[in-house]
Write a protein that holds these residues in place. Structure first.
Motif, PDB file in Angstrom:
ATOM      1  N   LEU A   3      26.124 -10.051 -33.790  1.00 28.67           N
ATOM      2  CA  LEU A   3      25.306 -11.251 -33.693  1.00 28.67           C
ATOM      3  C   LEU A   3      24.311 -11.341 -34.838  1.00 28.67           C
ATOM      4  O   LEU A   3      23.750 -10.331 -35.270  1.00 28.67           O
ATOM      5  CB  LEU A   3      24.519 -11.274 -32.376  1.00 28.67           C
ATOM      6  CG  LEU A   3      25.269 -11.072 -31.060  1.00 28.67           C
ATOM      7  CD1 LEU A   3      24.308 -11.232 -29.894  1.00 28.67           C
ATOM      8  CD2 LEU A   3      26.415 -12.049 -30.933  1.00 28.67           C
ATOM      9  N   ILE A   4      24.095 -12.573 -35.297  1.00 31.65           N
ATOM     10  CA  ILE A   4      23.045 -12.860 -36.264  1.00 31.65           C
ATOM     11  C   ILE A   4      22.114 -13.890 -35.635  1.00 31.65           C
ATOM     12  O   ILE A   4      22.565 -14.927 -35.140  1.00 31.65           O
ATOM     13  CB  ILE A   4      23.621 -13.435 -37.576  1.00 31.65           C
ATOM     14  CG1 ILE A   4      24.445 -12.384 -38.310  1.00 31.65           C
ATOM     15  CG2 ILE A   4      22.499 -13.954 -38.467  1.00 31.65           C
ATOM     16  CD1 ILE A   4      23.640 -11.285 -38.954  1.00 31.65           C
ATOM     17  N   LEU A   5      20.813 -13.604 -35.654  1.00 30.62           N
ATOM     18  CA  LEU A   5      19.810 -14.524 -35.125  1.00 30.62           C
ATOM     19  C   LEU A   5      18.952 -15.021 -36.279  1.00 30.62           C
ATOM     20  O   LEU A   5      18.508 -14.222 -37.111  1.00 30.62           O
ATOM     21  CB  LEU A   5      18.910 -13.824 -34.100  1.00 30.62           C
ATOM     22  CG  LEU A   5      19.416 -13.638 -32.665  1.00 30.62           C
ATOM     23  CD1 LEU A   5      20.768 -12.957 -32.605  1.00 30.62           C
ATOM     24  CD2 LEU A   5      18.395 -12.852 -31.850  1.00 30.62           C
ATOM     25  N   CYS A   6      18.727 -16.327 -36.333  1.00 30.54           N
ATOM     26  CA  CYS A   6      17.926 -16.886 -37.422  1.00 30.54           C
ATOM     27  C   CYS A   6      17.001 -17.979 -36.897  1.00 30.54           C
ATOM     28  O   CYS A   6      17.464 -18.987 -36.350  1.00 30.54           O
ATOM     29  CB  CYS A   6      18.837 -17.445 -38.512  1.00 30.54           C
ATOM     30  SG  CYS A   6      17.952 -18.049 -39.965  1.00 30.54           S
ATOM     31  N   ASP A   7      15.693 -17.761 -37.062  1.00 31.46           N
ATOM     32  CA  ASP A   7      14.688 -18.734 -36.623  1.00 31.46           C
ATOM     33  C   ASP A   7      13.403 -18.468 -37.393  1.00 31.46           C
ATOM     34  O   ASP A   7      12.978 -17.312 -37.511  1.00 31.46           O
ATOM     35  CB  ASP A   7      14.447 -18.604 -35.112  1.00 31.46           C
ATOM     36  CG  ASP A   7      13.736 -19.816 -34.528  1.00 31.46           C
ATOM     37  OD1 ASP A   7      12.706 -20.232 -35.105  1.00 31.46           O
ATOM     38  OD2 ASP A   7      14.205 -20.341 -33.507  1.00 31.46           O
ATOM     39  N   ASP A   8      12.789 -19.515 -37.924  1.00 32.54           N
ATOM     40  CA  ASP A   8      11.563 -19.317 -38.697  1.00 32.54           C
ATOM     41  C   ASP A   8      10.341 -19.077 -37.809  1.00 32.54           C
ATOM     42  O   ASP A   8       9.270 -18.718 -38.294  1.00 32.54           O
ATOM     43  CB  ASP A   8      11.309 -20.514 -39.623  1.00 32.54           C
ATOM     44  CG  ASP A   8      11.106 -21.811 -38.859  1.00 32.54           C
ATOM     45  OD1 ASP A   8      11.845 -22.050 -37.886  1.00 32.54           O
ATOM     46  OD2 ASP A   8      10.216 -22.592 -39.239  1.00 32.54           O
ATOM     47  N   LYS A  10       8.759 -16.615 -35.684  1.00 29.47           N
ATOM     48  CA  LYS A  10       8.886 -15.175 -35.442  1.00 29.47           C
ATOM     49  C   LYS A  10       8.694 -14.809 -33.973  1.00 29.47           C
ATOM     50  O   LYS A  10       9.357 -13.911 -33.453  1.00 29.47           O
ATOM     51  CB  LYS A  10       7.879 -14.411 -36.302  1.00 29.47           C
ATOM     52  CG  LYS A  10       8.148 -14.492 -37.796  1.00 29.47           C
ATOM     53  CD  LYS A  10       7.128 -13.674 -38.582  1.00 29.47           C
ATOM     54  CE  LYS A  10       7.389 -13.757 -40.079  1.00 29.47           C
ATOM     55  NZ  LYS A  10       6.394 -12.967 -40.861  1.00 29.47           N
ATOM     56  N   VAL A  11       7.779 -15.505 -33.309  1.00 30.24           N
ATOM     57  CA  VAL A  11       7.514 -15.216 -31.894  1.00 30.24           C
ATOM     58  C   VAL A  11       8.748 -15.521 -31.051  1.00 30.24           C
ATOM     59  O   VAL A  11       9.172 -14.715 -30.219  1.00 30.24           O
ATOM     60  CB  VAL A  11       6.305 -16.032 -31.381  1.00 30.24           C
ATOM     61  CG1 VAL A  11       6.125 -15.824 -29.874  1.00 30.24           C
ATOM     62  CG2 VAL A  11       5.038 -15.622 -32.122  1.00 30.24           C
ATOM     63  N   PHE A  12       9.352 -16.698 -31.288  1.00 23.42           N
ATOM     64  CA  PHE A  12      10.539 -17.048 -30.512  1.00 23.42           C
ATOM     65  C   PHE A  12      11.720 -16.155 -30.884  1.00 23.42           C
ATOM     66  O   PHE A  12      12.515 -15.771 -30.021  1.00 23.42           O
ATOM     67  CB  PHE A  12      10.924 -18.514 -30.722  1.00 23.42           C
ATOM     68  CG  PHE A  12      12.125 -18.918 -29.911  1.00 23.42           C
ATOM     69  CD1 PHE A  12      11.988 -19.275 -28.580  1.00 23.42           C
ATOM     70  CD2 PHE A  12      13.401 -18.887 -30.468  1.00 23.42           C
ATOM     71  CE1 PHE A  12      13.100 -19.605 -27.813  1.00 23.42           C
ATOM     72  CE2 PHE A  12      14.512 -19.216 -29.709  1.00 23.42           C
ATOM     73  CZ  PHE A  12      14.358 -19.580 -28.381  1.00 23.42           C
ATOM     74  N   LEU A  13      11.844 -15.820 -32.161  1.00 28.67           N
ATOM     75  CA  LEU A  13      12.941 -14.954 -32.612  1.00 28.67           C
ATOM     76  C   LEU A  13      12.884 -13.608 -31.896  1.00 28.67           C
ATOM     77  O   LEU A  13      13.910 -13.085 -31.437  1.00 28.67           O
ATOM     78  CB  LEU A  13      12.851 -14.750 -34.128  1.00 28.67           C
ATOM     79  CG  LEU A  13      13.960 -13.914 -34.776  1.00 28.67           C
ATOM     80  CD1 LEU A  13      15.317 -14.589 -34.608  1.00 28.67           C
ATOM     81  CD2 LEU A  13      13.663 -13.702 -36.263  1.00 28.67           C
ATOM     82  N   ASN A  14      11.693 -13.064 -31.773  1.00 26.92           N
ATOM     83  CA  ASN A  14      11.515 -11.791 -31.072  1.00 26.92           C
ATOM     84  C   ASN A  14      11.871 -11.939 -29.590  1.00 26.92           C
ATOM     85  O   ASN A  14      12.523 -11.071 -28.997  1.00 26.92           O
ATOM     86  CB  ASN A  14      10.071 -11.319 -31.224  1.00 26.92           C
ATOM     87  CG  ASN A  14       9.841  -9.965 -30.583  1.00 26.92           C
ATOM     88  OD1 ASN A  14      10.481  -8.977 -30.928  1.00 26.92           O
ATOM     89  ND2 ASN A  14       8.916  -9.911 -29.626  1.00 26.92           N
ATOM     90  N   LYS A  15      11.472 -13.064 -29.002  1.00 29.87           N
ATOM     91  CA  LYS A  15      11.779 -13.336 -27.599  1.00 29.87           C
ATOM     92  C   LYS A  15      13.288 -13.434 -27.386  1.00 29.87           C
ATOM     93  O   LYS A  15      13.835 -12.870 -26.426  1.00 29.87           O
ATOM     94  CB  LYS A  15      11.103 -14.639 -27.168  1.00 29.87           C
ATOM     95  CG  LYS A  15      11.428 -15.077 -25.747  1.00 29.87           C
ATOM     96  CD  LYS A  15      10.752 -16.412 -25.426  1.00 29.87           C
ATOM     97  CE  LYS A  15      11.117 -16.907 -24.031  1.00 29.87           C
ATOM     98  NZ  LYS A  15      10.470 -18.214 -23.723  1.00 29.87           N
ATOM     99  N   LEU A  16      13.972 -14.137 -28.290  1.00 32.48           N
ATOM    100  CA  LEU A  16      15.419 -14.305 -28.189  1.00 32.48           C
ATOM    101  C   LEU A  16      16.133 -12.962 -28.306  1.00 32.48           C
ATOM    102  O   LEU A  16      17.061 -12.666 -27.541  1.00 32.48           O
ATOM    103  CB  LEU A  16      15.909 -15.261 -29.282  1.00 32.48           C
ATOM    104  CG  LEU A  16      17.418 -15.539 -29.338  1.00 32.48           C
ATOM    105  CD1 LEU A  16      17.906 -16.164 -28.036  1.00 32.48           C
ATOM    106  CD2 LEU A  16      17.742 -16.452 -30.521  1.00 32.48           C
TER     107      LEU A  16
END
Length: 238
Positions: A3-8, A10-16
């Motif tokens: 899996l690759i996760l990409c979101d600018d 950072k808080v939501f990216l960590n949550k995901l």
């Protein structure tokens, strides 16, 4: 799964990431994961796109947005699964152009993530469907995902892959009706008496033609227009 996760964000990216790891542990899913805070950084950081099966991508990002990323990824590895994760719910219909696996709303992450992760696991475990073609004295097995469209030529059919010229297409003595019977259950649709098209690679339906992702234009006759429209709606609703 890779899996690759990409979101600018950072808080939501960590949550995901935490949610996905927790669900994978719960359902005993082996997973390797990388996270990026920018699409540009992600595209530069991926060493081998062919080995990545799933991308969770935000849409509203600076420099390179999620739709631009999806377009690039599909050209590189058309079998990869793209899951858009966004708080822009109004973009769901616009996202369909890129054939995403799913569109997850950030506000509904907890309820929408788990069922889609399980569906992704099922998809990863499926065998790739193939068709066996007799070309003269040789038998060729071709993955259905590699066939972009089929064209008739007198008593023969030409099976085209993404970059095939007419001379490079696989030439088989077969009736179009026979090919249609074998392929119609796999998102192929008859657009014309002389053409059969893989709907996974359709970019847009115009008045009398289908435009494919590789720029190729396929004619659509009046007799098959409604059938093509229904097939497109079926793909969109899946």
């Amino acid at each position: 799964m890779n899996l690759i996760l990409c979101d600018d964000d950072k808080v939501f990216l960590n949550k995901l990431e935490i949610r996905i790891r927790g669900l994978c542990q719960k359902h005993k899913i082996a997973v390797e994961m990388e996270c990026y805070v920018s699409a540009k950084e992600m595209l530069e950081g991926i060493k081998n796109l062919d080995e990545i099966s799933v991308f969770f991508i935000d849409i509203d990002m600076p420099e390179v947005n999620g739709f631009e990323v999806a377009s690039y990824l599909k050209k590189w590895n058309r079998e990869c699964c793209i899951v858009f994760v966004s708080n822009k719910d109004d973009l769901v219909f616009q996202s369909l152009v890129y054939h995403p696996f799913f569109f997850i709303r950030k506000a509904h992450l907890d309820e929408e993530l788990e069922p889609q992760l399980l569906e992704l696991q099922k998809k990863a475990g499926k065998k790739v469907p193939q068709i066996e073609l007799q070309t003269g004295r040789q038998s060729v097995k071709l993955a259905l995902r590699d066939i972009w469209f089929v064209e008739s030529e007198k008593n023969y059919l030409l099976f085209y892959r993404e970059k095939d010229t007419r001379d490079e297409a696989i030439r088989v003595r077969m009736k179009m009706s026979e090919a249609e019977k074998k392929l119609e259950a796999h998102k192929f649709v008859r657009t014309h008496k002389g053409y059969l098209v893989n709907m996974n690679y359709v970019y847009r339906l115009r008045e009398k033609e289908l435009l494919l992702l590789n720029g190729k234009s396929i004619p659509v006759s009046r007799n098959y227009l409604n059938q093509v429209r229904m097939k497109i709606m079926g793909v969109v609703m899946e």
